[in-house]
Design a protein around this motif. Structure first.
Motif, PDB file in Angstrom:
ATOM      1  N   LEU A  96      44.092 -68.796 -23.073  1.00 33.84           N
ATOM      2  CA  LEU A  96      43.791 -70.207 -23.297  1.00 33.84           C
ATOM      3  C   LEU A  96      43.469 -70.921 -21.983  1.00 33.84           C
ATOM      4  CD1 LEU A  96      46.414 -71.017 -26.062  1.00 33.84           C
ATOM      5  CD2 LEU A  96      43.953 -70.655 -26.340  1.00 33.84           C
ATOM      6  N   ASP A  97      44.153 -70.548 -20.905  1.00 33.05           N
ATOM      7  CA  ASP A  97      43.843 -71.138 -19.596  1.00 33.05           C
ATOM      8  C   ASP A  97      42.381 -70.875 -19.222  1.00 33.05           C
ATOM      9  OD1 ASP A  97      46.369 -72.206 -19.167  1.00 33.05           O
ATOM     10  OD2 ASP A  97      47.013 -70.634 -17.778  1.00 33.05           O
ATOM     11  N   ARG A  98      41.924 -69.645 -19.449  1.00 31.20           N
ATOM     12  CA  ARG A  98      40.523 -69.315 -19.142  1.00 31.20           C
ATOM     13  C   ARG A  98      39.567 -70.164 -19.975  1.00 31.20           C
ATOM     14  NH1 ARG A  98      42.668 -64.205 -18.234  1.00 31.20           N
ATOM     15  NH2 ARG A  98      42.480 -63.512 -20.385  1.00 31.20           N
ATOM     16  N   ALA A  99      39.901 -70.348 -21.241  1.00 27.80           N
ATOM     17  CA  ALA A  99      39.024 -71.127 -22.116  1.00 27.80           C
ATOM     18  C   ALA A  99      38.969 -72.598 -21.716  1.00 27.80           C
ATOM     19  CB  ALA A  99      39.491 -71.005 -23.568  1.00 27.80           C
ATOM     20  N   LEU A 100      40.046 -73.105 -21.143  1.00 25.28           N
ATOM     21  CA  LEU A 100      40.130 -74.533 -20.813  1.00 25.28           C
ATOM     22  C   LEU A 100      39.655 -74.867 -19.397  1.00 25.28           C
ATOM     23  CD1 LEU A 100      43.552 -75.336 -22.510  1.00 25.28           C
ATOM     24  CD2 LEU A 100      41.270 -76.059 -23.276  1.00 25.28           C
ATOM     25  N   ALA A 159      37.304 -77.751 -18.902  1.00 21.15           N
ATOM     26  CA  ALA A 159      37.879 -79.075 -19.128  1.00 21.15           C
ATOM     27  C   ALA A 159      38.788 -79.494 -17.976  1.00 21.15           C
ATOM     28  CB  ALA A 159      38.669 -79.098 -20.430  1.00 21.15           C
ATOM     29  N   GLY A 160      39.070 -78.572 -17.063  1.00 24.44           N
ATOM     30  CA  GLY A 160      39.925 -78.899 -15.931  1.00 24.44           C
ATOM     31  C   GLY A 160      41.385 -79.052 -16.305  1.00 24.44           C
ATOM     32  N   LEU A 161      41.815 -78.393 -17.382  1.00 24.51           N
ATOM     33  CA  LEU A 161      43.210 -78.433 -17.813  1.00 24.51           C
ATOM     34  C   LEU A 161      43.738 -77.018 -17.975  1.00 24.51           C
ATOM     35  CD1 LEU A 161      43.195 -81.094 -20.698  1.00 24.51           C
ATOM     36  CD2 LEU A 161      43.954 -81.419 -18.338  1.00 24.51           C
ATOM     37  N   THR A 162      45.046 -76.879 -17.835  1.00 27.25           N
ATOM     38  CA  THR A 162      45.708 -75.627 -18.193  1.00 27.25           C
ATOM     39  C   THR A 162      46.148 -75.739 -19.649  1.00 27.25           C
ATOM     40  OG1 THR A 162      47.924 -76.380 -17.602  1.00 27.25           O
ATOM     41  CG2 THR A 162      46.579 -75.360 -15.834  1.00 27.25           C
ATOM     42  N   SER A 163      46.493 -74.626 -20.240  1.00 31.14           N
ATOM     43  CA  SER A 163      46.969 -74.663 -21.622  1.00 31.14           C
ATOM     44  C   SER A 163      48.283 -75.443 -21.718  1.00 31.14           C
ATOM     45  CB  SER A 163      47.127 -73.252 -22.188  1.00 31.14           C
ATOM     46  OG  SER A 163      48.033 -72.503 -21.431  1.00 31.14           O
ATOM     47  N   THR A 164      49.091 -75.404 -20.682  1.00 37.62           N
ATOM     48  CA  THR A 164      50.336 -76.169 -20.671  1.00 37.62           C
ATOM     49  C   THR A 164      50.033 -77.667 -20.670  1.00 37.62           C
ATOM     50  OG1 THR A 164      51.448 -74.382 -19.490  1.00 37.62           O
ATOM     51  CG2 THR A 164      52.492 -76.554 -19.415  1.00 37.62           C
ATOM     52  N   GLY A 180      46.117 -89.111 -13.609  1.00 37.27           N
ATOM     53  CA  GLY A 180      45.505 -90.246 -14.288  1.00 37.27           C
ATOM     54  C   GLY A 180      45.311 -90.042 -15.779  1.00 37.27           C
ATOM     55  N   PHE A 181      45.982 -89.052 -16.366  1.00 33.27           N
ATOM     56  CA  PHE A 181      45.808 -88.738 -17.779  1.00 33.27           C
ATOM     57  C   PHE A 181      46.870 -89.364 -18.676  1.00 33.27           C
ATOM     58  CE2 PHE A 181      43.824 -84.567 -16.181  1.00 33.27           C
ATOM     59  CZ  PHE A 181      42.589 -85.166 -16.046  1.00 33.27           C
ATOM     60  N   ALA A 182      47.967 -89.850 -18.091  1.00 30.30           N
ATOM     61  CA  ALA A 182      49.047 -90.426 -18.890  1.00 30.30           C
ATOM     62  C   ALA A 182      49.679 -91.587 -18.130  1.00 30.30           C
ATOM     63  CB  ALA A 182      50.101 -89.367 -19.207  1.00 30.30           C
ATOM     64  N   GLU A 183      50.381 -92.423 -18.887  1.00 32.45           N
ATOM     65  CA  GLU A 183      51.139 -93.533 -18.320  1.00 32.45           C
ATOM     66  C   GLU A 183      52.547 -93.486 -18.888  1.00 32.45           C
ATOM     67  OE1 GLU A 183      48.060 -97.194 -17.672  1.00 32.45           O
ATOM     68  OE2 GLU A 183      48.811 -96.885 -19.721  1.00 32.45           O
ATOM     69  N   ALA A 229      41.210 -92.017 -19.851  1.00 35.22           N
ATOM     70  CA  ALA A 229      40.704 -90.788 -19.218  1.00 35.22           C
ATOM     71  C   ALA A 229      41.401 -89.557 -19.798  1.00 35.22           C
ATOM     72  CB  ALA A 229      40.909 -90.839 -17.710  1.00 35.22           C
ATOM     73  N   GLY A 230      42.694 -89.678 -20.090  1.00 32.90           N
ATOM     74  CA  GLY A 230      43.433 -88.579 -20.688  1.00 32.90           C
ATOM     75  C   GLY A 230      42.948 -88.259 -22.088  1.00 32.90           C
ATOM     76  N   ALA A 231      42.680 -89.298 -22.870  1.00 31.90           N
ATOM     77  CA  ALA A 231      42.190 -89.090 -24.234  1.00 31.90           C
ATOM     78  C   ALA A 231      40.816 -88.415 -24.219  1.00 31.90           C
ATOM     79  CB  ALA A 231      42.132 -90.417 -24.979  1.00 31.90           C
ATOM     80  N   VAL A 232      39.955 -88.834 -23.304  1.00 36.60           N
ATOM     81  CA  VAL A 232      38.623 -88.220 -23.190  1.00 36.60           C
ATOM     82  C   VAL A 232      38.757 -86.759 -22.769  1.00 36.60           C
ATOM     83  CG1 VAL A 232      36.474 -88.247 -21.831  1.00 36.60           C
ATOM     84  CG2 VAL A 232      37.413 -90.382 -22.769  1.00 36.60           C
ATOM     85  N   ARG A 233      39.617 -86.489 -21.797  1.00 37.88           N
ATOM     86  CA  ARG A 233      39.818 -85.115 -21.321  1.00 37.88           C
ATOM     87  C   ARG A 233      40.403 -84.251 -22.430  1.00 37.88           C
ATOM     88  NH1 ARG A 233      39.891 -82.875 -15.995  1.00 37.88           N
ATOM     89  NH2 ARG A 233      38.753 -84.790 -15.617  1.00 37.88           N
ATOM     90  N   LEU A 234      41.343 -84.799 -23.184  1.00 42.13           N
ATOM     91  CA  LEU A 234      41.947 -84.039 -24.283  1.00 42.13           C
ATOM     92  C   LEU A 234      40.908 -83.708 -25.348  1.00 42.13           C
ATOM     93  CD1 LEU A 234      44.342 -82.742 -25.688  1.00 42.13           C
ATOM     94  CD2 LEU A 234      44.967 -85.010 -26.566  1.00 42.13           C
TER      95      LEU A 234
END
Length: 152
Positions: free
Chosen positions: A38-42, A45-50, A91-94, A112-117
């Motif tokens: 999943l990390d490879r797939a993400l 998007a610049g995110l880890t699966s975690t 910058g993805f959460a508050e 920004a977090g919602a868009v990235r998600l």
């Protein structure tokens, strides 16, 4: 004749037998392999699966407190706070204090977090489906039921 066939127990044979039957080890190996896929797939998007999972927890949270998120994730509050702090730093959460109870800290995604998600979700879906196919959907269902059954 080998020692195992003779029934002679040594630390080595007992340890090897334990490894063959160790559910914890097998679960960790499976988790690492799934996480790596999943990390490879993400990556795009610049995110880890975690991070993806945590952002999904936040977005879907019926209880948006650190304690509520920690309970749903099976983590302690300190670990959840550190994980949330990483999303806040990106910058993805508050995290905000409630107006009614200053001790209550609510967590939500930033725009920004919602868009990235959303972007990550589009990458995660086919990767997760492919993992289900490779594992066999029945095996994947067993994993889901087992995880729920061992929950606190």
């Amino acid at each position: 004749m080998t020692r195992r066939k003779q029934g002679i127990h040594t630390l080595r044979t007992d340890a090897a037998a334990a490894l063959d039957a160790d559910l914890g080890l097998q679960a960790r190996l499976l988790a690492r392999r799934i996480t790596a896929e999943l990390d490879r797939a993400l990556i795009p998007a610049g995110l880890t699966s975690t991070q993806f999972s945590l952002m999904c927890l936040i977005a879907a949270a019926p209880d948006d407190t650190i304690a509520g998120l920690a309970q749903r994730a099976g983590l302690n509050q300190s670990t959840m706070s550190r994980n949330v702090d990483q999303l806040v730093g990106a910058g993805f959460a508050e995290v905000v204090a409630s107006e009614h109870d200053r001790r209550r800290r609510a967590v939500w995604l930033t725009e920004a977090g919602a868009v990235r998600l959303a972007r990550a979700h589009a990458l995660w879906q086919p990767a997760n489906r492919a993992l289900g196919e490779r594992l066999g959907f029945e095996s994947a269902d067993v994993l889901m039921v087992a995880a729920a059954g061992l929950g606190e």
